[in-house]
Scaffold this motif. Sequence first.
Motif, short mmCIF file in Angstrom:
data_model
loop_
_atom_site.label_atom_id
_atom_site.label_comp_id
_atom_site.label_asym_id
_atom_site.label_seq_id
_atom_site.Cartn_x
_atom_site.Cartn_y
_atom_site.Cartn_z
N LYS A 1 49.09 51.96 48.60
CA LYS A 1 50.11 52.62 49.41
C LYS A 1 51.45 51.89 49.27
O LYS A 1 52.49 52.52 49.10
CB LYS A 1 49.66 52.64 50.88
CG LYS A 1 50.59 53.38 51.80
CD LYS A 1 49.99 53.58 53.18
CE LYS A 1 49.72 52.29 53.87
NZ LYS A 1 49.30 52.45 55.27
N ARG A 2 51.42 50.55 49.32
CA ARG A 2 52.66 49.78 49.15
C ARG A 2 53.26 49.99 47.77
O ARG A 2 54.48 50.11 47.62
CB ARG A 2 52.38 48.29 49.39
CG ARG A 2 52.25 47.93 50.84
CD ARG A 2 52.26 46.41 51.04
NE ARG A 2 51.21 45.72 50.31
CZ ARG A 2 49.98 45.52 50.76
NH1 ARG A 2 49.64 45.97 51.95
NH2 ARG A 2 49.09 44.88 50.04
N ALA B 1 58.62 54.75 44.80
CA ALA B 1 59.50 55.79 45.34
C ALA B 1 60.89 55.26 45.60
O ALA B 1 61.90 55.92 45.31
CB ALA B 1 58.90 56.37 46.62
N VAL B 2 60.97 54.03 46.12
CA VAL B 2 62.28 53.42 46.39
C VAL B 2 63.01 53.18 45.08
O VAL B 2 64.21 53.46 44.95
CB VAL B 2 62.11 52.12 47.18
CG1 VAL B 2 63.39 51.31 47.22
CG2 VAL B 2 61.62 52.43 48.60
N ARG C 1 64.48 56.35 43.57
CA ARG C 1 65.66 56.84 44.29
C ARG C 1 66.88 55.99 44.03
O ARG C 1 67.98 56.35 44.42
CB ARG C 1 65.39 56.88 45.78
CG ARG C 1 64.41 57.92 46.20
CD ARG C 1 64.32 57.98 47.69
NE ARG C 1 62.99 58.41 48.06
CZ ARG C 1 62.30 57.98 49.09
NH1 ARG C 1 62.82 57.07 49.89
NH2 ARG C 1 61.11 58.42 49.34
N GLY C 2 66.67 54.84 43.44
CA GLY C 2 67.78 53.94 43.12
C GLY C 2 68.28 53.16 44.32
O GLY C 2 69.43 52.77 44.38
N LEU C 3 67.41 52.92 45.27
CA LEU C 3 67.81 52.19 46.48
C LEU C 3 67.60 50.72 46.32
O LEU C 3 66.83 50.18 45.69
CB LEU C 3 67.03 52.70 47.70
CG LEU C 3 67.25 54.16 48.03
CD1 LEU C 3 66.32 54.57 49.17
CD2 LEU C 3 68.67 54.42 48.45
#
Length: 121
Positions: free
Chosen positions: A108-109, A115-116, A119-121
């Motif tokens: 999950k982590r 995903a982060v 998104r380019g975060l």
Amino acid sequence: DSIKIGNLPVKISTVKTITYLTTTNDATVLTSELVALIPALLDQLHSTSMELRRDIVIFFSKMTKLPYHEIHPFKRPIIDALGECLDDRKRLVRQEAVKSRGLCNARKRLVRQEAVKSRGL
């Protein structure tokens, strides 16, 4: 069906076979059967056989190698069932449940981190 109606040696053999399939390139065969397979396995976690309960928990830990989008719908019932296995009367089942829950949480982590990053975060 052999998980639901088979005798104990057949159930154990079936669980070991599907666990093996998760470690091969043929794991995609399982993804189409997860809808029927997971509820049947969850029901068998209340079996009197320690070996069957342990093998099912091992399957759940190996299942984390399947594509996340395929196993995500089953995440909550599996984690809840693994929580119940933490209180199992047999130490071997409890040990495997701890490992399996750890793998589920690690997966999950990892998905969140990916995903982060995407998104380019």
